[in-house]
Design an enzyme around this catalytic site. Sequence first.
Site, PDB file in Angstrom:
ATOM      1  N   GLN A  29       0.850  -1.203   0.000  1.00  0.00           N
ATOM      2  CA  GLN A  29       0.000   0.000   0.000  1.00  0.00           C
ATOM      3  C   GLN A  29       0.889   1.259   0.000  1.00  0.00           C
ATOM      4  O   GLN A  29       2.088   1.187   0.241  1.00  0.00           O
ATOM      5  CB  GLN A  29      -0.878   0.014   1.261  1.00  0.00           C
ATOM      6  CG  GLN A  29      -0.108  -0.170   2.556  1.00  0.00           C
ATOM      7  CD  GLN A  29      -0.931  -0.800   3.666  1.00  0.00           C
ATOM      8  OE1 GLN A  29      -2.176  -0.778   3.670  1.00  0.00           O
ATOM      9  NE2 GLN A  29      -0.253  -1.396   4.638  1.00  0.00           N
ATOM     10  N   HIS A  60      -9.299   3.310  19.300  1.00  0.00           N
ATOM     11  CA  HIS A  60      -8.649   2.154  19.927  1.00  0.00           C
ATOM     12  C   HIS A  60      -9.356   1.729  21.210  1.00  0.00           C
ATOM     13  O   HIS A  60      -9.426   0.535  21.522  1.00  0.00           O
ATOM     14  CB  HIS A  60      -7.163   2.456  20.159  1.00  0.00           C
ATOM     15  CG  HIS A  60      -6.409   2.543  18.878  1.00  0.00           C
ATOM     16  ND1 HIS A  60      -5.650   3.636  18.522  1.00  0.00           N
ATOM     17  CD2 HIS A  60      -6.362   1.689  17.823  1.00  0.00           C
ATOM     18  CE1 HIS A  60      -5.141   3.425  17.317  1.00  0.00           C
ATOM     19  NE2 HIS A  60      -5.567   2.258  16.869  1.00  0.00           N
ATOM     20  N   ASP A  85      -0.196  -0.334  14.048  1.00  0.00           N
ATOM     21  CA  ASP A  85       0.280   0.839  14.805  1.00  0.00           C
ATOM     22  C   ASP A  85       0.407   0.508  16.292  1.00  0.00           C
ATOM     23  O   ASP A  85       1.091   1.209  17.019  1.00  0.00           O
ATOM     24  CB  ASP A  85      -0.701   2.009  14.611  1.00  0.00           C
ATOM     25  CG  ASP A  85      -2.117   1.559  14.906  1.00  0.00           C
ATOM     26  OD1 ASP A  85      -2.770   1.042  13.996  1.00  0.00           O
ATOM     27  OD2 ASP A  85      -2.542   1.648  16.063  1.00  0.00           O
ATOM     28  N   GLU A 105      -0.272  -8.659  11.251  1.00  0.00           N
ATOM     29  CA  GLU A 105      -0.173  -7.443  10.409  1.00  0.00           C
ATOM     30  C   GLU A 105       0.536  -7.814   9.110  1.00  0.00           C
ATOM     31  O   GLU A 105       1.612  -8.410   9.135  1.00  0.00           O
ATOM     32  CB  GLU A 105       0.615  -6.388  11.183  1.00  0.00           C
ATOM     33  CG  GLU A 105       1.120  -5.202  10.363  1.00  0.00           C
ATOM     34  CD  GLU A 105       0.033  -4.421   9.650  1.00  0.00           C
ATOM     35  OE1 GLU A 105      -0.872  -3.928  10.341  1.00  0.00           O
ATOM     36  OE2 GLU A 105       0.084  -4.334   8.411  1.00  0.00           O
ATOM     37  N   GLY A 137      -3.804 -11.600   7.326  1.00  0.00           N
ATOM     38  CA  GLY A 137      -4.738 -12.071   8.352  1.00  0.00           C
ATOM     39  C   GLY A 137      -5.721 -13.087   7.816  1.00  0.00           C
ATOM     40  O   GLY A 137      -6.170 -13.978   8.532  1.00  0.00           O
ATOM     41  N   ASP A 154      -8.861  -4.937  13.198  1.00  0.00           N
ATOM     42  CA  ASP A 154      -8.472  -3.529  13.210  1.00  0.00           C
ATOM     43  C   ASP A 154      -7.820  -3.233  11.856  1.00  0.00           C
ATOM     44  O   ASP A 154      -6.613  -3.009  11.754  1.00  0.00           O
ATOM     45  CB  ASP A 154      -7.490  -3.304  14.370  1.00  0.00           C
ATOM     46  CG  ASP A 154      -6.926  -1.908  14.380  1.00  0.00           C
ATOM     47  OD1 ASP A 154      -5.905  -1.699  15.078  1.00  0.00           O
ATOM     48  OD2 ASP A 154      -7.468  -1.036  13.684  1.00  0.00           O
ATOM     49  N   ASP A 157      -9.422   0.414   5.278  1.00  0.00           N
ATOM     50  CA  ASP A 157     -10.707   0.429   4.574  1.00  0.00           C
ATOM     51  C   ASP A 157     -10.763  -0.673   3.522  1.00  0.00           C
ATOM     52  O   ASP A 157      -9.722  -1.148   3.085  1.00  0.00           O
ATOM     53  CB  ASP A 157     -10.871   1.819   3.968  1.00  0.00           C
ATOM     54  CG  ASP A 157     -10.822   2.884   5.077  1.00  0.00           C
ATOM     55  OD1 ASP A 157      -9.695   3.278   5.450  1.00  0.00           O
ATOM     56  OD2 ASP A 157     -11.874   3.231   5.611  1.00  0.00           O
ATOM     57  N   PRO A 161      -5.200  -4.313   0.697  1.00  0.00           N
ATOM     58  CA  PRO A 161      -5.034  -5.593   1.415  1.00  0.00           C
ATOM     59  C   PRO A 161      -6.167  -5.910   2.398  1.00  0.00           C
ATOM     60  O   PRO A 161      -6.357  -7.050   2.786  1.00  0.00           O
ATOM     61  CB  PRO A 161      -3.693  -5.432   2.120  1.00  0.00           C
ATOM     62  CG  PRO A 161      -3.411  -3.984   2.174  1.00  0.00           C
ATOM     63  CD  PRO A 161      -4.107  -3.377   0.996  1.00  0.00           C
TER      64      PRO A 161
END
Length: 282
Positions: A29, A60, A85, A105, A137, A154, A157, A161
Amino acid sequence: MFLFTEFHNKSVGLTIKPKNVYSIFTKYQKLTFLETEDFGKVLVLDDLVQLTERDEFIYHEMISHVAINTFPRKIEKVLIIGGGDGGTAREVLKYDFIKEIHLVEIDKEVIEIAKKHMPFTAKAFEDKRLKVFIEDGRNFVRNTQNKYDVVLVDCSDPIGPSKVLFEKDFYQDCFKILKEDGIFVTQSESPFYSLDIIKDIIKNLKISFPIVKLYTANIPTYPAGYWSFTLASKVYDPLKVDMEKLKDNIKRKDLKYYNEEIHFSSFALPSYVKERLKEVLS
Ligand code: SAM
């Protein structure tokens, strides 16, 4: 003067005037990192704001604490899909009874930029209870033999990916890796701009889960400042929890948005949202 704009549709968006900009194309990305006067550090993926230093706490806290406080028991094992993050992991780690978090991730560059520039979320990576997997994932959930109390998606959009993390078979695989009273939560976009996406998410989760509920939060730097999360539960209903026990559970957790009233009120939906979702929410 450089201005960063995230367009929410063809003509309306959020514009930020950054002090500094750093942008790279990773394997997955476009990753942009902004330093700004009013919102601090900002992480952007494929030109969509993911988090800002000033308001990340809202997202969060809301993706994490609602599910954890829906259980009548102390949970031990949580899976986070995405979340590079570290912000969601930071919130989950606030509970001493959590023994293990697996964070999956796909893009290691996100974790690296977070560790370098966003200690306010990335401090989670120092906790021994957190185990990081750098992979898709979708594949992890399809192949893992682990069982989790909670799965938190989490993700970014539903473009790039993250697209596979909004599909029916991913939700069905998440159902399989949850314990018999497990709870699933995914971030589910803006109820103002993306009700069609939310409708599909709820419809697809209802294939497997007996309880599926939408809840929302006000997040200033997300489209319309109005964001949603969809909770799917095998047994426990988030609206049937003991408020006093919840209040006790979250004492001294340094929360700035989530509280015992918000836990319940976040599930209240405006009429235009209920109307558009009525066939899937019944
Ligand atoms: N926590 C942020 C926020 O406040 O909104 C949101 C998301 S976090 C930055 C989204 C993460 O999901 C990104 O780091 C992205 O690389 C990751 N991601 C996207 N698709 C993925 C996939 N298929 N598997 C694992 N991680 C994925």
